[in-house]
Design a protein around this motif. Sequence first.
Motif, PDB file in Angstrom:
ATOM      1  N   GLY A  20      25.128  80.094  48.713  1.00 43.48           N
ATOM      2  CA  GLY A  20      23.586  80.323  49.290  1.00 43.48           C
ATOM      3  C   GLY A  20      23.209  78.848  49.674  1.00 43.48           C
ATOM      4  N   ASP A  21      22.057  79.062  50.721  1.00 43.68           N
ATOM      5  CA  ASP A  21      21.528  77.688  51.014  1.00 43.68           C
ATOM      6  C   ASP A  21      20.006  77.352  50.805  1.00 43.68           C
ATOM      7  OD1 ASP A  21      20.331  79.659  53.108  1.00 43.68           O
ATOM      8  OD2 ASP A  21      20.350  78.015  54.465  1.00 43.68           O
ATOM      9  N   ASP A  22      19.264  78.534  50.084  1.00 41.49           N
ATOM     10  CA  ASP A  22      17.893  78.156  50.208  1.00 41.49           C
ATOM     11  C   ASP A  22      17.268  78.804  48.774  1.00 41.49           C
ATOM     12  OD1 ASP A  22      15.588  77.322  51.683  1.00 41.49           O
ATOM     13  OD2 ASP A  22      14.874  79.344  51.652  1.00 41.49           O
ATOM     14  N   ILE A  23      17.700  79.827  48.360  1.00 41.50           N
ATOM     15  CA  ILE A  23      17.138  80.478  47.349  1.00 41.50           C
ATOM     16  C   ILE A  23      18.213  81.014  46.197  1.00 41.50           C
ATOM     17  CG2 ILE A  23      15.375  82.288  46.348  1.00 41.50           C
ATOM     18  CD1 ILE A  23      14.485  82.455  49.246  1.00 41.50           C
TER      19      ILE A  23
ATOM     20  N   PHE B 140      18.342  80.964  57.485  1.00 43.22           N
ATOM     21  CA  PHE B 140      17.141  80.745  58.527  1.00 43.22           C
ATOM     22  C   PHE B 140      17.073  79.283  58.415  1.00 43.22           C
ATOM     23  CE2 PHE B 140      12.604  80.707  59.524  1.00 43.22           C
ATOM     24  CZ  PHE B 140      12.591  81.511  60.779  1.00 43.22           C
ATOM     25  N   GLY B 141      18.216  78.807  58.986  1.00 45.04           N
ATOM     26  CA  GLY B 141      18.231  77.317  58.810  1.00 45.04           C
ATOM     27  C   GLY B 141      17.713  76.469  59.972  1.00 45.04           C
ATOM     28  N   VAL B 142      17.156  75.396  59.657  1.00 45.68           N
ATOM     29  CA  VAL B 142      16.948  74.072  60.625  1.00 45.68           C
ATOM     30  C   VAL B 142      17.796  73.996  61.775  1.00 45.68           C
ATOM     31  CG1 VAL B 142      15.857  71.977  60.755  1.00 45.68           C
ATOM     32  CG2 VAL B 142      15.494  73.039  58.791  1.00 45.68           C
TER      33      VAL B 142
ATOM     34  N   LYS C 225      19.238  71.132  52.118  1.00 50.39           N
ATOM     35  CA  LYS C 225      19.807  72.377  51.348  1.00 50.39           C
ATOM     36  C   LYS C 225      21.031  72.988  52.109  1.00 50.39           C
ATOM     37  CE  LYS C 225      16.044  74.675  50.776  1.00 50.39           C
ATOM     38  NZ  LYS C 225      15.289  73.724  50.983  1.00 50.39           N
ATOM     39  N   THR C 226      20.713  73.553  53.312  1.00 53.82           N
ATOM     40  CA  THR C 226      21.713  74.033  54.256  1.00 53.82           C
ATOM     41  C   THR C 226      22.829  73.130  54.687  1.00 53.82           C
ATOM     42  OG1 THR C 226      19.927  75.320  55.028  1.00 53.82           O
ATOM     43  CG2 THR C 226      22.053  75.519  56.492  1.00 53.82           C
ATOM     44  N   ASN C 227      22.794  71.941  54.808  1.00 54.92           N
ATOM     45  CA  ASN C 227      23.856  71.088  54.930  1.00 54.92           C
ATOM     46  C   ASN C 227      24.626  70.855  53.721  1.00 54.92           C
ATOM     47  OD1 ASN C 227      23.731  69.337  57.802  1.00 54.92           O
ATOM     48  ND2 ASN C 227      21.886  69.864  57.432  1.00 54.92           N
TER      49      ASN C 227
END
Length: 614
Positions: free
Chosen positions: A301-304, A325-327, A282-284
């Motif tokens: 946005g990257d998560d929610i 809060f990324g990997v 997702k973040t990527n």
Amino acid sequence: MVDTVAKTPGAEDIHVDAPTTHEKLIQFVSDIAELTTPDRIHWVDGSEEEYAGLTDELVAAGTFTRLTSPDFPNSFAAFSDPADVARVESRTFICSEAERDAGFTNNWVDPAEMRETLSGVFDGAMRGRTMYVIPFVMGPLDAEDPKFGVEVTDSAYVVTSMRIMARIGTDVVRRMEELDAFFVPAVHSVGAPLEPGQDDVAWPCNKEKYIVHFPETREIWSYGSGYGGNALLGKKCYALRIASAMARDEGWLAEHMLILKLTSPQGRSHFISGAFPSACGKTNLALIDPTLEGWTAETLGDDITWIRPGKDGEFRVVNPEAGYFGVAPGTGWHTNANAMRAIAKGNSVFTNCALTDDGGVWWEGMTEEPPSHLTDWQGNEWTPDSETPAAHPNARFCTPIDQTDMLAEEYYSADGVKLDAILFGGRRKTTVPLVTESRDWNHGIFFGATLSSETTAAAEGAVGKVRRDPMAMLPFIGYDAGDYLNHWVRVSGQADPEKLPKIFLVNWFRRNRDGGFAWPGFAENSRVLKWIVERIEGRGEAVETPIGLTPTPEALDTTGLDISDEDLHDALRVDPQEWRAELADIEQWFERFGGSLPQSIQGELQQLRDRMGG
Ligand code: GTP
Ligand code: SPV
Ligand code: MN
């Protein structure tokens, strides 16, 4: 900011001294103080001075290491207890009144019984510590119906991380007072009370963990962990588990999705969301730099993602969070330069990354060549010859979203943006092609309902095992999974059928005949996005297959891409034998829903069976 010292750790002696007129808030804080008996109460105002003070304290306590490298200004590294590195799904509970309402995807305990357990474990849990009160809002503060929460926690690490991940502090309390607003009470303790004179450890936590949700009363209680989704309660606990229950009751959707704005060379913009399970990209994708000429991507946005039916029959989306809060592993200048640029502006907290000798952090994949010497996430000497990774596979960067150069201006819009397409994706070595378009909305819900992925390090347990993960929400649906799918069906009934987003199934992770990735992924996923946009705009070639519409190899723009015909074929292919095995697995999966699976989704399974020839 008010610091109040209790005379003794006895309940009635704790002076709450609340800087608010919000009665329910004062009552909540008093009740929790009485139960957990902290030494001090600190009302978090969210200011920079407060942040500086807290980070100083965390450095003094050994929880934070201040990064001295100019590459990471105003940033800190934290190292967790080696047994507290990810979400704990086996200790996560949905305590609905009726067991049936938690459904088969959740752990359920009778709420009365759980309340008794919690009053035991939280009794005196904050002794010797400070209780921080963090007022927060998920989504814009000027939203029509802002969604408030108040997290009380005995972890300063949580306060500093929540300040990055959500909108917190005095402005939030003022708005809560104005509206006399409801808030989700969220109680967090690391579960490590200190006796007088007892030395603290750098990362206090408890072997016993409880991540508990009461969906009917909209409460969260988290005990024993200081990590990520277990402890930053605005994130998965509120914005997904509790919010999904709110959304069911109020007619919207709370989803585990990124949001991307994509603009074509012709200047047309589309908003695309994507639900991929934890650590599946997702973040990527949210921060993609398209490789195709003339295309631009911006992120929201990257998560929610919260999705609401809008006034004109469209779906509108907002990102309720304020940070990443990324990997960390795999995030690098050559894979995700936008994340790296945001991180390079500083103001970040890194958890379980490795330390470089010049006072920075490093993780696998940040640079192509690893540094010759590091201190690994557990404090050991590390060299490229070491057999263990330098950073934990679930190491994370926590960075404010407004440091993103490619942040879309619409991120700030309280009203959100119109959603044009939804991608469902997972990590599958076989079976699932690079991209498939659903025949219609209901078939798209079927894609979501049957989504599957190999497990990752984002949660405790084995890695690499295929599991079904409906809408990438398996660990986050706050109620019965069948009711949740029914809610998707029902909510879409409120939208104009012409304006429903198109739904696609994607898989960046399929392997080729040699076992490598068939598709290069990352920035090259822009080629898949281009085809998706062409489909949204009513162009783009697709072929009918039993599982949906897939691009022909020619329909995918591979200009300048170094990919063999075999790899492209392996990425796109629909293999009848693999799909027969998949069908059998989906049948078993659907049986687990008992009676609560929507008829229309059951019907999609029958249609798939028919199209595959029985
Ligand atoms: P959570 O934050 O846990 O929800 O994860 P996420 O879904 O945001 O995943 P993220 O983008 O952080 O990616 C997880 C891992 O997948 C990283 O190690 C990435 O390098 C890798 N990854 C992401 N996109 C791709 C891709 O297109 N191809 C390949 N092969 N790997 C990818
Ligand atoms: C995930 O696991 O999906 C994450 C990390 O984004 S956590 O915040 O720990 O849930
Ligand atoms: Mn992510």
